[in-house]
Design an enzyme around this catalytic site. Structure first.
Site, mmCIF file in Angstrom:
data_model
loop_
_atom_site.group_PDB
_atom_site.id
_atom_site.type_symbol
_atom_site.label_atom_id
_atom_site.label_comp_id
_atom_site.label_asym_id
_atom_site.label_seq_id
_atom_site.Cartn_x
_atom_site.Cartn_y
_atom_site.Cartn_z
ATOM 1 N N SER A 139 -55.661 -15.962 32.585
ATOM 2 C CA SER A 139 -57.090 -15.634 32.657
ATOM 3 C C SER A 139 -57.393 -14.731 33.842
ATOM 4 O O SER A 139 -56.678 -14.718 34.847
ATOM 5 C CB SER A 139 -57.917 -16.911 32.775
ATOM 6 O OG SER A 139 -57.720 -17.727 31.650
HETATM 7 N N1 SAH Z 1 -55.060 -21.577 31.811
HETATM 8 C C1 SAH Z 1 -54.424 -20.301 31.635
HETATM 9 C C2 SAH Z 1 -54.970 -19.510 30.504
HETATM 10 C C3 SAH Z 1 -54.112 -19.671 29.325
HETATM 11 S S1 SAH Z 1 -54.604 -18.794 27.901
HETATM 12 C C4 SAH Z 1 -54.395 -19.547 32.951
HETATM 13 O O1 SAH Z 1 -54.083 -20.199 33.919
HETATM 14 O O2 SAH Z 1 -54.602 -18.363 33.035
HETATM 15 C C5 SAH Z 1 -55.125 -20.099 26.855
HETATM 16 C C6 SAH Z 1 -54.044 -21.043 26.397
HETATM 17 O O3 SAH Z 1 -54.673 -21.997 25.544
HETATM 18 C C7 SAH Z 1 -52.920 -20.425 25.578
HETATM 19 O O4 SAH Z 1 -51.712 -20.642 26.205
HETATM 20 C C8 SAH Z 1 -53.011 -21.144 24.240
HETATM 21 O O5 SAH Z 1 -51.758 -21.411 23.651
HETATM 22 C C9 SAH Z 1 -53.696 -22.438 24.642
HETATM 23 N N2 SAH Z 1 -54.337 -23.184 23.563
HETATM 24 C C10 SAH Z 1 -55.078 -22.730 22.515
HETATM 25 N N3 SAH Z 1 -55.477 -23.763 21.741
HETATM 26 C C11 SAH Z 1 -54.992 -24.897 22.327
HETATM 27 C C12 SAH Z 1 -55.041 -26.285 21.999
HETATM 28 N N4 SAH Z 1 -55.667 -26.747 20.911
HETATM 29 N N5 SAH Z 1 -54.420 -27.146 22.820
HETATM 30 C C13 SAH Z 1 -53.769 -26.733 23.920
HETATM 31 N N6 SAH Z 1 -53.651 -25.453 24.270
HETATM 32 C C14 SAH Z 1 -54.259 -24.531 23.488
#
Ligand code: SAH
Length: 289
Positions: A139
């Site tokens: 993010s």
């Molecule tokens: N927190 C991260 C951002 C990750 S992007 C950071 O530190 O920058 C969002 C993530 O959400 C992705 O890896 C995706 O696989 C995950 N995601 C989407 N749907 C999800 C779900 N139902 N349960 C867990 N993770 C999920």
């Protein structure tokens, strides 16, 4: 989810400046901007030292293509880790309206380049989301800071649930001002990547779980805060139920057009929702892969 997946004890010492009251987990923040910057500088060197010490132990979960960006001596001494570059990123985030000194300090303290592949590392302190593989992104620092600022509302939190670990960056930022961070990821390879990224940082209060975050984590509920890093068309009911009364949930909601939503649990049967601003996140999906 196995018992092994749930155990991820990493010492907190390399992330939180133990001598400082300003970002002490579990207590109310008293950070002044100057203190925050001092903490950040302390934290930065401690974390990198820990990472460097782990040099031979870090494994690449994504195969031979990945080299570890934190471990090259040129990176450790080079411009990527200069305090000025991090400070500039934090200042850009502050200029966009984030005021919480504790959040800004945490942002400066967590070495974002260590969560990226070497090819991306030079962009780590640009205020932008970046690819982490599997069609997912780390993010944007501004949105990480904004969401955590709204979530904590000036208070350090007890137990927080993050949905969407990705590479683990936001979990690391959250860990600085939260007693316990539980973070769920549905893509096994990213769950492993986050483990590999976070292990050398020895953060004691993060628990990483592989599973479908839409179901939440009922066995550890209620949570003081829940933060979603992926956007659904609505916030899953199960997550609303796992919020403590008085707790706050921050989530991107929508499809092509998304908004950041704050949901506060007012009573056992009442939730209050407010829309904060536009945002853009990867989609929330059910099930695991
Ligand atoms: N927190 C991260 C951002 C990750 S992007 C950071 O530190 O920058 C969002 C993530 O959400 C992705 O890896 C995706 O696989 C995950 N995601 C989407 N749907 C999800 C779900 N139902 N349960 C867990 N993770 C999920």
């Amino acid at each position: 989810m196995t018992a092994k997946d749930k155990r991820f004890p990493l010492p907190l010492s390399s992330v939180v400046n133990q001598k400082s009251k300003a970002i002490e987990p579990g207590g109310r923040s008293t950070a002044m901007p100057q203190t925050a910057m001092r903490n950040a500088a302390h934290h930065l060197s401690g974390t990198l030292a820990a990472r460097a010490a782990q040099k031979t132990d870090v494994k690449s979960p994504q195969g031979a293509g990945k080299t570890d960006v934190g471990l090259s001596p040129s990176l450790l001494s080079g411009p990527l880790v200069s305090e000025g570059i991090r400070k500039a990123m934090v200042m850009r985030v502050a200029q966009q309206g984030v005021k919480d000194a504790t959040v800004l300090a945490a942002l400066q303290a967590v070495p974002r380049h260590l969560f990226l592949e070497s090819g991306m590392a030079s962009q780590a302190y640009v205020d932008a989301s970046l690819p982490i593989g599997h069609h997912q992104t780390i993010s944007q620092p501004y949105i990480v800071a904004r969401m955590i600022e709204v979530l904590r509302n000036g208070t350090n939190l007890g137990r927080v649930l993050e949905i969407g670990t990705g590479c683990g960056y936001q979990a690391a930022v959250l860990s600085v001002m939260t007693r316990e961070v539980y973070s769920i990821e549905r893509i096994k390879a990213l769950h492993e990547l986050a483990k590999s990224n976070l292990r050398p940082m020895r953060i004691a209060n993060i628990r990483l779980l592989y599973g479908d975050g839409m179901l939440g984590l009922p066995q550890e509920a209620p949570f003081d805060g829940i933060i979603l890093a992926a956007a659904g068309l609505e916030v899953p009911q199960s997550l609303l139920k796992q919020l403590r009364v008085g707790g706050r949930l921050v989530a991107p909601v929508g499809g092509r057009h998304q908004v950041l939503q704050l949901i506060e649990r007012v009573s056992n049967y009442e939730w209050k929702s407010s829309v904060l601003e536009q945002c853009h996140f990867v989609p929330l999906h059910s099930g695991v892969i």
